[in-house]
Design a protein around this motif. Structure first.
Motif, short mmCIF file in Angstrom:
data_model
loop_
_atom_site.label_atom_id
_atom_site.label_comp_id
_atom_site.label_asym_id
_atom_site.label_seq_id
_atom_site.Cartn_x
_atom_site.Cartn_y
_atom_site.Cartn_z
N ASP A 9 0.68 -1.33 0.02
CA ASP A 9 -0.03 -0.12 -0.03
C ASP A 9 0.67 1.28 -0.03
O ASP A 9 0.71 2.12 0.86
N ARG A 10 1.90 1.28 -0.80
CA ARG A 10 2.63 2.63 -0.91
C ARG A 10 3.49 2.84 0.30
O ARG A 10 3.90 3.96 0.30
N LYS A 11 3.75 1.81 0.90
CA LYS A 11 4.75 2.04 2.02
C LYS A 11 5.55 0.90 1.93
O LYS A 11 5.41 -0.33 1.50
N LEU A 12 6.92 1.36 2.26
CA LEU A 12 8.13 0.72 2.11
C LEU A 12 8.65 0.68 3.24
O LEU A 12 9.26 1.60 3.78
N LEU A 13 9.37 -0.80 3.59
CA LEU A 13 10.09 -1.03 4.61
C LEU A 13 11.31 -1.56 4.22
O LEU A 13 11.37 -2.51 3.53
N LEU A 14 12.39 -0.82 4.42
CA LEU A 14 13.80 -1.38 4.13
C LEU A 14 14.63 -1.88 5.54
O LEU A 14 14.88 -0.89 6.43
N GLU A 15 14.98 -3.03 5.37
CA GLU A 15 15.59 -3.61 6.81
C GLU A 15 17.04 -3.65 6.27
O GLU A 15 17.44 -4.56 5.43
#
Length: 101
Positions: A9-15
């Motif tokens: 949903d146009r949210k990006l998590l980069l770990e």
């Protein structure tokens, strides 16, 4: 440096995992750009919990992410910052331009 990307949903998590030094940051910036181009997120979260070392190259990565998110009309959150990386960010005063939790 390893980056795990999760997008919904146009949210990006980069770990991020590993050392965020000159060499690691160069690779991470390339991966960051690719992930942003693919997801075009409105919200980006950089999870630094797996970062074992960070120098000023990590600041460059965060500022690059901030500029890209401004271009996209979105926001950036830097979260789960380890103590050593937090000292680097605090010394640079990065919390004046980026939200850190």
């Amino acid at each position: 440096m390893e980056i795990n990307a999760k997008s919904t949903d146009r949210k990006l998590l980069l770990e991020l995992t590993g050392e965020l030094d000159h060499q690691g940051a160069a690779q991470a910036i390339r991966e960051l750009e690719l992930a942003l181009d693919a997801a075009l997120p409105l919200h980006l979260a950089l999870d630094l919990s797996g970062v074992t070392f960070m120098d000023s190259s990590g600041i460059a990565l965060i500022l690059r992410a901030q500029r890209r998110m401004q271009t996209l009309g979105g926001s950036l959150l830097v979260c789960r910052v380890p103590q050593q990386a937090r000292r680097v960010l605090d010394a640079a005063g990065i919390d004046r331009v980026v939200t850190i939790r």
